[in-house]
Design an enzyme around this catalytic site. Structure first.
Site, PDB file in Angstrom:
ATOM      1  N   HIS A  43      -2.771  -6.646   6.465  1.00 12.10           N
ATOM      2  CA  HIS A  43      -3.863  -5.977   5.750  1.00 12.10           C
ATOM      3  C   HIS A  43      -5.223  -6.432   6.309  1.00 12.10           C
ATOM      4  O   HIS A  43      -6.134  -5.624   6.489  1.00 12.10           O
ATOM      5  CB  HIS A  43      -3.861  -6.356   4.263  1.00 12.10           C
ATOM      6  CG  HIS A  43      -2.633  -5.975   3.510  1.00 12.10           C
ATOM      7  ND1 HIS A  43      -1.749  -6.897   3.017  1.00 12.10           N
ATOM      8  CD2 HIS A  43      -2.150  -4.758   3.147  1.00 12.10           C
ATOM      9  CE1 HIS A  43      -0.777  -6.277   2.372  1.00 12.10           C
ATOM     10  NE2 HIS A  43      -0.985  -4.974   2.446  1.00 12.10           N
ATOM     11  N   GLN A 159       5.136   6.683   6.150  1.00 12.46           N
ATOM     12  CA  GLN A 159       3.997   6.867   5.241  1.00 12.46           C
ATOM     13  C   GLN A 159       2.771   7.414   5.994  1.00 12.46           C
ATOM     14  O   GLN A 159       2.104   8.337   5.525  1.00 12.46           O
ATOM     15  CB  GLN A 159       3.662   5.521   4.587  1.00 12.46           C
ATOM     16  CG  GLN A 159       2.367   5.506   3.796  1.00 12.46           C
ATOM     17  CD  GLN A 159       2.208   4.228   2.981  1.00 12.46           C
ATOM     18  OE1 GLN A 159       2.781   4.111   1.921  1.00 12.46           O
ATOM     19  NE2 GLN A 159       1.413   3.288   3.448  1.00 12.46           N
ATOM     20  N   VAL A 182       1.723  -5.691  12.443  1.00 11.72           N
ATOM     21  CA  VAL A 182       1.472  -7.119  12.740  1.00 11.72           C
ATOM     22  C   VAL A 182       2.736  -7.910  12.412  1.00 11.72           C
ATOM     23  O   VAL A 182       3.335  -7.730  11.350  1.00 11.72           O
ATOM     24  CB  VAL A 182       0.266  -7.648  11.930  1.00 11.72           C
ATOM     25  CG1 VAL A 182       0.005  -9.120  12.233  1.00 11.72           C
ATOM     26  CG2 VAL A 182      -0.976  -6.823  12.231  1.00 11.72           C
TER      27      VAL A 182
HETATM   28  O1  PAF Z   1       1.151   1.000   1.809  1.00 17.44           O
HETATM   29  C1  PAF Z   1       0.821   0.711   0.651  1.00 17.44           C
HETATM   30  O2  PAF Z   1       0.472  -0.428   0.341  1.00 17.44           O
HETATM   31  C2  PAF Z   1       0.855   1.781  -0.422  1.00 17.44           C
HETATM   32  O3  PAF Z   1       1.908   2.665  -0.229  1.00 17.44           O
HETATM   33  C3  PAF Z   1      -0.479   2.534  -0.571  1.00 17.44           C
HETATM   34  C4  PAF Z   1      -0.822   3.333   0.677  1.00 17.44           C
HETATM   35  C5  PAF Z   1      -1.598   1.567  -0.883  1.00 17.44           C
HETATM   36  C6  PAF Z   1      -0.376   3.543  -1.727  1.00 17.44           C
HETATM   37  O4  PAF Z   1      -0.104   2.905  -2.933  1.00 17.44           O
END
Ligand code: PAF
Length: 285
Positions: A43, A159, A182
């Site tokens: 992140h 996703q 990562v």
């Molecule tokens: O990848 C994630 O952490 C989640 O699927 C997201 C994109 C924040 C949606 O809740």
């Protein structure tokens, strides 16, 4: 030291977020990183990139209930806002949007967003409502935050493909910046769910990355028929005690099985190690 930078502003009501949006001067570029919190280096690498490429950086932290199935880990999913805010201070996020489930899903809500077909493949087979939950919440987040760019990691490859389709289909001007997956130094893909692994499971979990490397090595050695490559990946995972949800070699746009392997074919897999379901992927070339 963690948390040495300027703390991001916590926007914990829709009004605060709307005020932030209204106060933006014209021409300000906004980068957005949607997360479910319990942040890790994956992140933070997205936030760093957003920081480099935008005037303002907003991170959302919301454990989205609609993307969890009935027997999944919604209640146990790790949550710690002060830990996450300290990490975000270090990478220079300006704001954290931190809504409650009631704000995102007001009583009586009846509206969902589903990206047809793509949502039913791969992870969608064993998690039939998952991508509808993701598409719905991301539509709401993008409508509220109004970013120019949304930063997403390729760890969640399906996703990213689905959300790119969704943004285009719904005529959003926000574009996704895909960022590389990562890994830990031993190859395990970073995930908030790695926290659930015992030390012994943590070792066994390396079989996901190893199976992907086998596929890439086979491709480089000239393999073009997907069948034997998938068999070898499955065998490796099973030998290491992984319980396979799926192992596939797919077209990177349609996510359907590749007929002939090519450089951009994506090896994708989901495997249970003990009770923890992990996903990983890589481009073959
Ligand atoms: O990848 C994630 O952490 C989640 O699927 C997201 C994109 C924040 C949606 O809740």
């Amino acid at each position: 030291m963690v948390g040495e930078g300027v703390k991001p502003v916590i926007l914990d009501t829709l009004e605060k977020l709307r005020d932030e949006v209204a106060s933006r001067p014209g021409g300000m570029s906004v980068g957005f990183v949607p997360t479910m919190g319990w942040l890790h280096e994956g992140h933070l690498s997205l936030v760093r990139r957003a920081r480099r490429e935008n005037d303002r950086v907003i991170v959302s932290i919301f454990v989205n209930p609609t993307q969890f199935g009935p027997n999944e880990d919604l209640s146990s999913y790790p949550r710690d806002l002060s830990r996450d805010a300290a990490l975000l201070a270090d990478v220079g996020a300006d704001d954290v949007f931190f809504p409650t489930p009631d704000m995102m899903y007001p009583a009586g809500y009846r509206t969902v967003v589903k990206v047809e077909d793509l949502s039913d493949l791969l992870c969608g087979k064993s998690r039939p409502t998952h991508f509808q939950g993701v598409a719905t919440v991301v539509t709401k987040l993008v409508s509220l935050v109004r970013p120019d760019r949304m930063y997403m990691g390729e760890k969640d490859f399906q996703q990213v493909v689905i959300l790119e389709r969704m943004l285009a289909d719904l005529n959003f001007s926000t574009r996704i910046v895909r960022c590389p997956l990562v890994r830990e130094s031993d190859g395990l893909a970073m995930s908030s769910r790695n926290l659930y692994l015992s030390p012994e499971e943590r070792q066994r979990a390396l079989c996901l990355h190893e199976a992907l490397q086998l596929a890439a090595a086979d491709f480089i050695a000239g393999a073009r028929d997907p069948g034997p490559v998938i068999d070898r990946m499955r065998e490796h995972i099973q030998t290491r005690g992984g319980d396979i949800d799926y192992v596939e070699l797919v077209d990177p746009i349609t996510l359907t099985p590749a007929k002939i392997l090519a450089e951009d074919t994506r090896a994708v897999l989901a495997v249970r190690i003990g009770k923890t379901r992990l996903i990983d992927n890589r481009r073959l070339g």
